[in-house]
Design an enzyme around this catalytic site. Structure first.
Site, PDB file in Angstrom:
ATOM      1  N   LYS A  62      88.125 109.735  51.805  1.00 45.16           N
ATOM      2  CA  LYS A  62      86.988 110.105  50.947  1.00 45.16           C
ATOM      3  C   LYS A  62      87.555 110.774  49.706  1.00 45.16           C
ATOM      4  O   LYS A  62      88.156 111.844  49.795  1.00 45.16           O
ATOM      5  CB  LYS A  62      86.050 111.049  51.702  1.00 45.16           C
ATOM      6  CG  LYS A  62      84.846 111.521  50.891  1.00 45.16           C
ATOM      7  CD  LYS A  62      83.932 112.374  51.771  1.00 45.16           C
ATOM      8  CE  LYS A  62      82.824 113.046  51.006  1.00 45.16           C
ATOM      9  NZ  LYS A  62      81.870 112.111  50.412  1.00 45.16           N
ATOM     10  N   THR A 102      82.619 112.598  45.762  1.00 40.57           N
ATOM     11  CA  THR A 102      81.388 113.113  46.341  1.00 40.57           C
ATOM     12  C   THR A 102      80.282 112.891  45.329  1.00 40.57           C
ATOM     13  O   THR A 102      80.510 112.997  44.119  1.00 40.57           O
ATOM     14  CB  THR A 102      81.513 114.602  46.737  1.00 40.57           C
ATOM     15  OG1 THR A 102      80.311 115.019  47.379  1.00 40.57           O
ATOM     16  CG2 THR A 102      81.806 115.500  45.548  1.00 40.57           C
ATOM     17  N   GLU A 127      83.787 106.725  49.299  1.00 40.49           N
ATOM     18  CA  GLU A 127      83.129 107.664  50.216  1.00 40.49           C
ATOM     19  C   GLU A 127      83.478 107.348  51.671  1.00 40.49           C
ATOM     20  O   GLU A 127      83.014 108.016  52.583  1.00 40.49           O
ATOM     21  CB  GLU A 127      81.607 107.600  50.040  1.00 40.49           C
ATOM     22  CG  GLU A 127      81.101 108.234  48.765  1.00 40.49           C
ATOM     23  CD  GLU A 127      80.791 109.711  48.933  1.00 40.49           C
ATOM     24  OE1 GLU A 127      81.210 110.314  49.940  1.00 40.49           O
ATOM     25  OE2 GLU A 127      80.132 110.262  48.040  1.00 40.49           O
TER      26      GLU A 127
END
EC number: 3.5.1.135
Length: 105
Positions: free
Chosen positions: A21, A24, A74
């Protein structure tokens, strides 16, 4: 006012620490960071610190503009990403993509 820390749900901790990831998606209230800024990262649920990140980029993006590339950053599929966004920010169209890298664990 610039953020001085950032939190993530515990379910995202492993993906962040593994480097899977790298972005955000946040609402405007949580978009106040600048490129180069270093932030401590904690879990949303217990505020337990688990790493520091450095902000690489901040870009406005609309929910309807999200692509498989965003989803991959993500560590999700696009439908999963849209579901998570709808859960966290119901009805919100304008998001901010914050790209980051891990500095320490």
């Amino acid at each position: 006012m610039l953020l001085n820390k950032i939190t993530f749900f515990e379910r995202f901790e492993h993906d962040i620490l593994s480097g899977a990831k790298t972005i955000t998606l946040r609402d405007e209230a949580e978009s106040h960071v600048i490129v180069g800024q270093i932030l401590p990262v904690s879990t949303f649920e217990t505020e337990r610190w688990f790493c520091d990140i450095q902000i690489i980029d901040v870009t406005p993006v609309k929910l309807t503009e999200l692509t498989e590339v965003h989803a991959k950053q993500e560590n999700m599929t696009l439908p999963q990403l849209r579901d998570v966004i709808a859960e966290i920010y119901p009805g919100l169209e304008q998001l901010f993509m914050i790209r980051f890298r891990i500095l320490s664990q």
